[in-house]
Scaffold this motif. Structure first.
Motif, mmCIF file in Angstrom:
data_model
loop_
_atom_site.group_PDB
_atom_site.id
_atom_site.type_symbol
_atom_site.label_atom_id
_atom_site.label_comp_id
_atom_site.label_asym_id
_atom_site.label_seq_id
_atom_site.Cartn_x
_atom_site.Cartn_y
_atom_site.Cartn_z
ATOM 1 N N ASP A 98 0.835 -1.191 0.000
ATOM 2 C CA ASP A 98 0.000 0.000 0.000
ATOM 3 C C ASP A 98 0.876 1.249 0.000
ATOM 4 O OD1 ASP A 98 -2.423 1.120 -0.094
ATOM 5 O OD2 ASP A 98 -2.769 1.115 2.072
ATOM 6 N N ALA A 99 2.019 1.169 0.673
ATOM 7 C CA ALA A 99 2.909 2.329 0.805
ATOM 8 C C ALA A 99 4.226 2.065 0.077
ATOM 9 C CB ALA A 99 3.147 2.627 2.279
ATOM 10 N N LEU A 137 6.910 4.811 -0.337
ATOM 11 C CA LEU A 137 7.567 5.076 0.944
ATOM 12 C C LEU A 137 8.580 3.983 1.260
ATOM 13 C CD1 LEU A 137 7.022 7.437 2.772
ATOM 14 C CD2 LEU A 137 5.606 5.983 4.180
ATOM 15 N N LEU A 174 0.088 5.807 -2.909
ATOM 16 C CA LEU A 174 1.516 5.537 -2.741
ATOM 17 C C LEU A 174 1.892 4.182 -3.338
ATOM 18 C CD1 LEU A 174 2.266 6.711 0.901
ATOM 19 C CD2 LEU A 174 3.417 7.492 -1.124
#
Lengths: 404, 102, 188
Positions: free
Chosen positions: A137-138, A141, A198
């Protein structure tokens, strides 16, 4: 890799990697599938990028040679194609020298951790329509979190060598990487803002389709996206310690910087990590700005998605090599000034520009032209003003000669 | 012992290690690192309660994000102070920072 | 209780203690980086992906750099790469450890016997989108305040660390103009 079902209705080339994986997994008992698929993904990534690294070194030497009007390595194998393997054998058989006063543990740990850290970012890159090692999901990052630690390895290498040039290189590396981490991250934020996610797969999916049938929805083809792409690539050059930002290993000033006290295979590991880092950042640039695995035109989709990804990746890497052959090295004060006085303000203004772009997504017809004009002006005007102020007060250098 | 208890125990241990560093060590930088470790231990508590606590809201995670941001600011200012101390006293021993006027 | 948690907890405790015991500041900083990575792993293990990655970016990528830079800038001799800290006095060690044990003795028993209400089953999921909505919605003021704090602290750190007098300024720094100092006017 995560997707397990093979979709039909796609060309066999597109799904060939999936089918190969499923066939391999079919040989193993069901209970081992989860670990086997992870190991397979890692093996494929390391294998593909390892091979790419080998031939990238050759391509770099060949291209540099061509640019400098000389043939480059051409003796090993046909046209020098076996040169990387000869280099590998040479690196492996060389003596591994560790300075007597060195911090032995850190000295050995630095190259290994650097290679490992520059590889793990690749896990979230979607190399093709169905080819992503882990879907997060990220993911964006994660990529930068993985890359954040590479600076530490360079510092470890420089400090553990107990060599004054290595230590200077370590400090330079810290200053440079801190400075360029900021524009690197700031140039990614507009993409996240416009795509609203993201996740790398979602960002690539958001760039699918064509405006008016021929203009791909790639982020690089918008004014803010082009600006962000340029900022990202400049910061990526600095983050991967490539010329013209290769100050930590500036051979004319610091011998070889943090690599001075390394030899043999450890040196080769550093070399490898530089190319892996460069490839990872380029792959991220392709994902964020160049539409990932999307084909540039609809009828070109006959080629499978991973071929398009590889083509874009190799084009960017060739750009890296071209830049290395073209630009002289910056001085450390020029380097930090460029980061803080040009790249960071540009990236911040670009963020506002991207916000404008995503707010005006509904405009059409003549308003579309207004949208493009405003966005373009929001890139060009700050660029002109900032680049002028960057050089203000620096004037032409005054040279004084001895009277003749 | 439940997972939540184990998490809390871990964060207590980390907090105490940080506290010991703050109280025992003489170097200003290590003291700062000890403070950072204590902050981290507190963050771990927030995450543990978010994960195992009964409540259904996500304020714990948000709080940790803010805490990380503020800790970064704290580290920057703290290390700037250390550098200023070193400039005036040529040492970073905490004993040297015993005057209010620079 | 999973093996992953115990492994990560062990990494955190061992590296943190080693960092706080080590006499070499660089080793301390690097070991503490491992602690931070371990903590990021713990956040990931708990399902807070976003926080885990933020922890890695901010601490491993940011704070550790600043710490290492400060260590290198505050060496006693310019050309001495070894950074050793003088030993603390016995009184300080004893008093500090006693105070720490007192705190631990208060906290640990209270924690072990505390009847904590716990959720059974899998942990909550928190998507990045939800975090964004929370930050831009109910916590917007806090975000703005944190932004102001970060800006102010950055300026403050710059002011504190910047050289104030001429002799503090290193020889190589000629104001960033790239010109030789000899070409400039001498300050009266």
């Amino acid at each position: 890799m995560t997707t397990t079902s093979v979709p039909s209705s796609e060309s066999w080339l597109e799904v060939a990697p999936l089918q190969a994986r499923d066939a391999l997994l079919g040989l193993l008992p069901e209970s081992l599938h989860w670990i086997a698929s992870s190991v397979l993904a890692i093996a494929v990534l390391v294998g593909a990028f390892g091979l790419m690294f080998a031939y990238l070194t050759l391509a770099e030497r060949k291209l540099l040679g061509r640019i400098q009007n000389r043939p480059g390595p051409n003796r090993t194998g046909w046209a020098g194609l076996l040169q990387p393997f000869a280099d590998a054998v040479k690196a492996l058989t060389k003596e591994d020298i560790v300075p007597r006063d060195a911090d032995k543990v850190l000295h050995a740990l630095a190259p290994v951790s650097l290679v490992a850290l520059s590889l793990i970012g690749l896990a979230v890159i979607p190399f093709g329509r169905h080819l992503v090692a882990i879907e997060l999901d990220a993911a964006v990052l994660y990529f930068f979190a993985a890359g954040a630690a590479t600076e530490l390895s360079i510092f470890m290498a420089g400090w553990a060598s107990r060599n004054k040039y290595s230590l200077l290189a370590a400090m330079r590396a810290l200053a440079q990487l801190i400075s360029y981490e900021v524009p690197l991250l700031l140039s990614v934020v507009p993409v996240v803002l416009v795509a609203g996610t993201l996740s790398t797969t979602a960002i690539v999916a958001a760039q699918g389709g064509w405006a008016a049938g021929f203009w791909p929805h790639w982020h690089v083809l918008t004014p803010w996206g082009f600006s962000a792409f340029c900022l990202f690539m400049i910061a990526a050059l600095a983050e991967s310690n490539r010329s013209p930002f290769d100050l930590p290993e500036a051979e004319s000033e610091l011998i070889a910087g943090h690599l001075t006290e390394y030899s043999g295979f450890k040196y080769a590991l550093f070399f490898m990590a530089e190319y892996f880092g460069m490839a990872a950042l380029s792959a991220m640039a392709v994902t964020l700005f160049l539409g990932g695995w999307q084909a540039p035109l609809g009828w070109l989709e006959v080629l499978p998605s991973y071929v398009w990804f590889a083509a874009k990746l190799l084009a960017l890497l060739a750009g890296f090599i071209w830049i290395r052959a073209t630009f002289p090295r910056l001085r450390i004060d020029q380097l930090t000034r460029l980061a803080w006085k040009f790249l960071v303000p540009m990236a911040l203004l670009n963020l506002a520009n991207a916000a404008f772009w995503s707010l005006t997504a509904g405009w059409s017809g003549p308003l579309q032209a207004v949208r493009w004009a405003v966005s373009l002006a929001a890139v060009v005007v700050p660029f002109l003003l900032l680049s002028r102020s960057l050089f203000s007060g620096l004037g032409p250098r005054v040279y004084r000669y001895a009277p003749s | 012992m439940s997972p939540l208890h184990l998490c809390l125990l871990l964060s207590t241990v980390l907090f105490c290690i940080g506290l010991a560093a703050v109280l025992v060590r003489t170097s200003a930088i290590l003291v700062l690192l000890g403070v950072e470790l204590m902050l981290n231990a507190a963050n771990l508590n927030f995450i543990a309660f978010w994960r195992y606590g009964p409540g259904g809201d996500d304020t714990g995670v948000i709080f940790v994000l803010f805490s990380i941001a503020v800790a970064a600011a704290e580290a920057a200012v703290g290390l700037a102070l250390v550098i200023a101390l070193h400039r005036h006293r040529r040492t970073i021993a905490l004993k040297a920072a015993n005057q209010l006027r620079g | 209780m999973s093996l992953a948690f115990l492994a990560l907890a062990l990494v955190c405790v061992v590296t943190a203690s080693a960092a706080m015991i080590s006499r070499n500041l660089i080793h301390s900083a690097l070991l503490l980086v491992l602690t931070w990575i371990g903590l990021a792993g713990l956040y990931l293990w708990a399902g807070a992906d976003f926080v885990g990655f933020s922890q890695a970016i901010v601490y491993v990528g940011g704070v550790s750099m600043v710490v290492l830079f400060a260590v290198l800038l505050t060496r006693r001799q310019r050309d001495e790469p070894l950074v050793l800290i003088p030993e603390a006095g016995v009184g300080r060690v004893v008093a500090g450890l006693a105070a720490t044990f007192w705190v631990a003795a208060l906290l640990v028993p209270a924690m072990v016997v505390a009847p904590l209400v716990q959720r059974a089953g899998p942990g909550p999921t928190l998507t990045v989108k939800r975090i964004g909505e929370l930050l831009a919605g109910p916590h917007l003021v806090a975000v703005l305040v944190v932004g102001v704090i970060l800006t102010v602290s950055l300026i403050g750190a710059l002011y504190l660390a910047a050289p104030v007098t001429a002799e503090d300024q290193p020889e190589w720094d000629n104001g960033g103009t790239g010109r030789d100092r000899g070409n400039q006017e001498e300050p009266s």
